[in-house]
Design an enzyme around this catalytic site. Structure first.
Site: not given
Ligand code: BJW
Length: 252
Positions: A103-104, A217, A106, A121
């Site tokens: 999902q990154n 976590e 980077d 992403h």
């Molecule tokens: C460690 C550590 C270490 C710390 N070792 N671990 C179904 C149900 C409900 C909602 C939806 C659904 N389908 C779609 C949605 C809507 C939405 C969504 O999911 N919303 C939820 C928040 C509710 N999804 C979308 O909108 C997606 N599109 C889509 O589905 O299209 C169809 C559609 C169209 C029109 C309307 C509706 C649907 C698109 C999602 C795009 C996400 N984009 C981002 C930004 C990317 C660009 C950027 O980086 O700026 O992607 S948001 C952000 O979250 C980014 C990430 O890739 C993504 C996930 O985050 P991630 O990677 O999990 O990071 P964190 O920070 O959350 O977690 C880090 C983890 O690491 C933690 O657990 C720590 O504990 C751990 N950690 N240190 C290992 N050393």
């Protein structure tokens, strides 16, 4: 980390012919890239990333969103892959078939040498036109922020996937296929809050395939996984790769 994994886990890893790996921001944390849901630093501390990563935010304030990504682009250009990234690249070399889905944005998996990374992403290194939704490689630096598309004059934006936008269909399809056909799934460093990426491990669980989570976590996935390894991926992954496929030392 001493390699104290359950022997069954090592057996499962060794026996797998097709492994699917999903990574999130946590795998890059030890490289110095803040996770998505961590507090922002400096100028950006006042902003919630979830409020900036939307097409609506860009339409409301294009310079703000462009500058936020410019800041993050500079940050990721300055950091290096960590042992977690390198361990996954090594897993692809030592292990069986491996599909790496991230999902990154980077590019650190590629920098560590992982082949054929599926970027769900998008990528912060690329730019596209907001109006045409087409990649743009070169543009005139006029001082205007964001710069303009050389073809249509529309605003340029990072080629990443924001909330409410569709994921690149080919990447998503390849990720779903990998999740539906693997015999072992790893979920690493992701909070599992954002769909459709968060749903991928469930395709493996539905088929009774083992799912391993690596995260310091707990997440919403934790209660369903076969193995939850609570620790930083930069420590856990190298130890796991070495335990599953020990490097044969040359004699002498
Ligand atoms: C460690 C550590 C270490 C710390 N070792 N671990 C179904 C149900 C409900 C909602 C939806 C659904 N389908 C779609 C949605 C809507 C939405 C969504 O999911 N919303 C939820 C928040 C509710 N999804 C979308 O909108 C997606 N599109 C889509 O589905 O299209 C169809 C559609 C169209 C029109 C309307 C509706 C649907 C698109 C999602 C795009 C996400 N984009 C981002 C930004 C990317 C660009 C950027 O980086 O700026 O992607 S948001 C952000 O979250 C980014 C990430 O890739 C993504 C996930 O985050 P991630 O990677 O999990 O990071 P964190 O920070 O959350 O977690 C880090 C983890 O690491 C933690 O657990 C720590 O504990 C751990 N950690 N240190 C290992 N050393």
């Amino acid at each position: 980390m001493s390699a104290k994994f359950p022997p069954q886990l090592i057996e499962v890893v060794r026996a797998a012919a097709q492994i699917a790996v999903l990574t999130g921001a946590g795998i890059s944390a030890e490289s110095g890239v803040p996770t998505f849901r961590q507090a922002q630093s400096g100028l950006w501390a006042q902003y919630d990333p979830q409020e900036l990563a939307t097409p609506q935010a860009f339409q409301r304030n294009p310079p703000l969103v462009w500058e936020w990504y410019a800041w993050r682009r500079t940050l990721v250009e300055q950091v290096q892959p960590n042992p977690g990234h390198f361990a996954l690249a090594e897993m692809a070399r030592r292990g069986p078939g491996l599909t790496l889905i991230t999902q990154n944005i980077d590019g650190l998996h590629q920098k560590a040498g992982s082949p054929n990374v599926i970027e769900l992403h998008g990528s912060i290194r690329r730019v596209k036109c907001f109006s045409e939704d087409q990649p743009v490689e070169q543009w005139a630096e006029t001082g205007e922020i964001p710069p303009r598309c050389p073809r249509c004059g529309g605003l340029l934006r990072p080629d990443v996937v924001w909330f409410n936008e569709n994921l690149p269909p080919q990447a998503l399809q390849a990720a779903i296929t990998a999740a539906k056909t693997c015999d072992l799934f790893f979920s690493i460093g992701t909070s599992g809050l954002v769909n459709p990426a968060a749903s991928l491990p469930y395709y493996a669980l539905e088929r009774d395939k083992p799912v391993v989570e690596i995260n310091p976590e707990p997440t919403p996935l934790t209660e369903y996984v076969s193995y939850s390894i609570q620790g930083p991926s930069g420590i856990v992954l190298p130890a796991l790769v070495e335990s599953a496929w020990p490097q044969v030392k040359a004699p002498g």
